[in-house]
Design an enzyme around this catalytic site. Structure first.
Site, PDB file in Angstrom:
ATOM      1  N   ASP A 184       1.019   2.433   9.089  1.00 34.51           N
ATOM      2  CA  ASP A 184       0.341   3.161  10.160  1.00 34.51           C
ATOM      3  C   ASP A 184      -1.172   2.914  10.139  1.00 34.51           C
ATOM      4  O   ASP A 184      -1.746   2.538   9.107  1.00 34.51           O
ATOM      5  CB  ASP A 184       0.568   4.668   9.998  1.00 34.51           C
ATOM      6  CG  ASP A 184       1.982   5.100  10.330  1.00 34.51           C
ATOM      7  OD1 ASP A 184       2.819   4.221  10.615  1.00 34.51           O
ATOM      8  OD2 ASP A 184       2.240   6.314  10.294  1.00 34.51           O
ATOM      9  N   HIS A 204       0.001   2.959   4.705  1.00 35.22           N
ATOM     10  CA  HIS A 204      -1.135   2.836   5.621  1.00 35.22           C
ATOM     11  C   HIS A 204      -1.966   1.599   5.312  1.00 35.22           C
ATOM     12  O   HIS A 204      -2.325   1.376   4.157  1.00 35.22           O
ATOM     13  CB  HIS A 204      -2.005   4.094   5.543  1.00 35.22           C
ATOM     14  CG  HIS A 204      -1.278   5.344   5.940  1.00 35.22           C
ATOM     15  ND1 HIS A 204      -0.404   5.986   5.082  1.00 35.22           N
ATOM     16  CD2 HIS A 204      -1.261   6.038   7.104  1.00 35.22           C
ATOM     17  CE1 HIS A 204       0.115   7.041   5.706  1.00 35.22           C
ATOM     18  NE2 HIS A 204      -0.392   7.088   6.925  1.00 35.22           N
TER      19      HIS A 204
END
Length: 229
Positions: free
Chosen positions: A49, A194
């Site tokens: 993400d 991430h």
């Protein structure tokens, strides 16, 4: 009761209905929102993400390429505009690209119009880069009353996760991230990591953990797939 007490109660009911209730529905009732893969085999999905990020994403892609691992990147459209070369590398190397909204704002802080705009405008930006979007993940995994409506209107399937290593946190070292992943991963897991954002330099810890964890999981017989597979 004073009139202002009724006002506060009424406001609380509205807030609950707009934010808390949709989140409860998604996490506990809905059968359409994916938290795990639909597969009996030892398949797992790596998802990333908050990118793309020129400081980190290419390093993540290098590691994936080294081990012939495919992943899914949920990207922020405004960052895509600044890192188009990275997006095209993802596409060329056959990774799945999903949407993580326009500006990475929490659904709890957006009204209906803003919620619809965040997905619609972001989708246009990615489609202009030749990306055919199928999947969506809301920032922080938070929903409001219009999040799923907006995703459905734009023909996007919402994907969450079953394993979170909290790699974005301050002082979450590669060792800690690796241990969390290896302790929690099982077949059908969707893992959220991430490649941008979080605490300062946090994605470097994610990169360090990936270098350790991917070979171990491959040795254990796991196969990495993108969520569309």
């Amino acid at each position: 009761m004073e009139w202002w007490v009724y006002g506060i109660l009424f406001l609380g009911i509205i807030i609950m209905g707009y934010t808390v209730a949709p989140n409860f529905y998604v996490r506990n009732i809905s059968k359409s929102i994916k938290h795990k893969l639909d597969a009996p085999e030892k398949l797992i999905a790596l998802t990333f993400d908050d990118g793309p990020d020129e400081r980190y994403t290419n390093e993540v892609l290098d590691i994936l390429k080294e081990h012939n691992v495919k992943a899914t990147f949920f990207v922020v459209a405004r960052k895509v505009e600044k890192n188009k070369d990275i997006i095209h590398r993802m596409k060329a190397e056959e990774h799945e690209i999903g949407l993580h909204t326009l500006n990475h704002k929490s659904a709890w802080l957006m009204g209906p119009v803003k919620t619809l705009k965040e997905i619609k405008e972001a989708k246009i930006i990615l489609e202009n880069e030749g990306i055919e979007l199928k999947y969506y993940r809301p920032p922080w995994g938070t929903f409001n009353l219009f999040t799923l409506i907006s995703a459905s209107k734009n023909k996007l399937k919402t994907i969450l996760w079953s394993v979170n290593a909290y790699d974005w946190r301050k002082n979450n070292s590669p060792d800690k991230i690796s241990k969390t992943l290896l302790d929690r991963i099982e077949k059908q897991s969707i893992i959220v990591l991430h490649d941008s954002g979080g605490a300062k330099l946090a994605p470097y810890n994610t990169i360090g953990a990936l270098k350790r964890v991917i070979p171990i999981l491959l040795e254990k017989g796991y196969k990495f797939v993108s969520v569309d597979k």
